[in-house]
Design a protein around this motif. Sequence first.
Motif: not given
Length: 256
Positions: A12, A34, A61
């Motif tokens: 991410r 994640p 996440d």
Amino acid sequence: MKSLELEIFMCRSDNFGVLLHCPDSNLTAAIDAPELEPILSAAERRGWSLTHIFTTHHHGDHVEANLALKERFGCEIIGPRDEAVAIPGLDRAMGDGDSFEWGSHRVNVIETPGHTAGHICYHLPDSKLLFAADTLFALGCGRLFERPASDMWHSLQKLAVLPDETAVYFGHEYTLSNARFALTIDPDNARLRQRAAEIEALRAEGKFTIPTTIGLEKETNPFLRAADPSIRRGLLMESRTNEEVFAEIRKRKDNF
């Protein structure tokens, strides 16, 4: 017994991805999940097949890739009992004081409510490893979404009593911001000033700041240092409880 192997990478925008591999048993665990593609790339890079996911808490996440990884590898997902309904694909729920054997290693579960209601950390005492996710960061701690500051303070104390040499792997690359904030709370701490300069240099070179250690955090992390007289004086909170001082530090970081 061979040492455990670690692969650290970014997911991410600022999540750390971590793969933990046991050469003796050929087991590989992802610490949280994640994002799918970086985890697959890391596993392929090392030639490892994912057998487990150690989930710390329910935030998207940290669990986004759970089901896709389980479908691809058939891996077992272990996670927090108090968030069981919110962990995609959970196979085994664990709570405070639980432990399990993973290959030739014991994994102890430490419940650390604060960031979320049921957040857990994974401690491998023989290897002196702690996977703290969003409870304890380098020079920081997680935001308080589901539990009050007093709960997070007590959760952090559970981690602070681990051996100083314990290597701490955390969930996000927030360390530069954390260092700049820490200096506003503990400006007279020479070890913190030195560490902040080291972190500035690391980030300028694009290098990670993971791992830290329990000992280093006790010396420099203001969220573990609410009892320190100089911090209390600086906050004009010399007669307040540790929990109240911690809550004030957390509030200031939220607004930093």
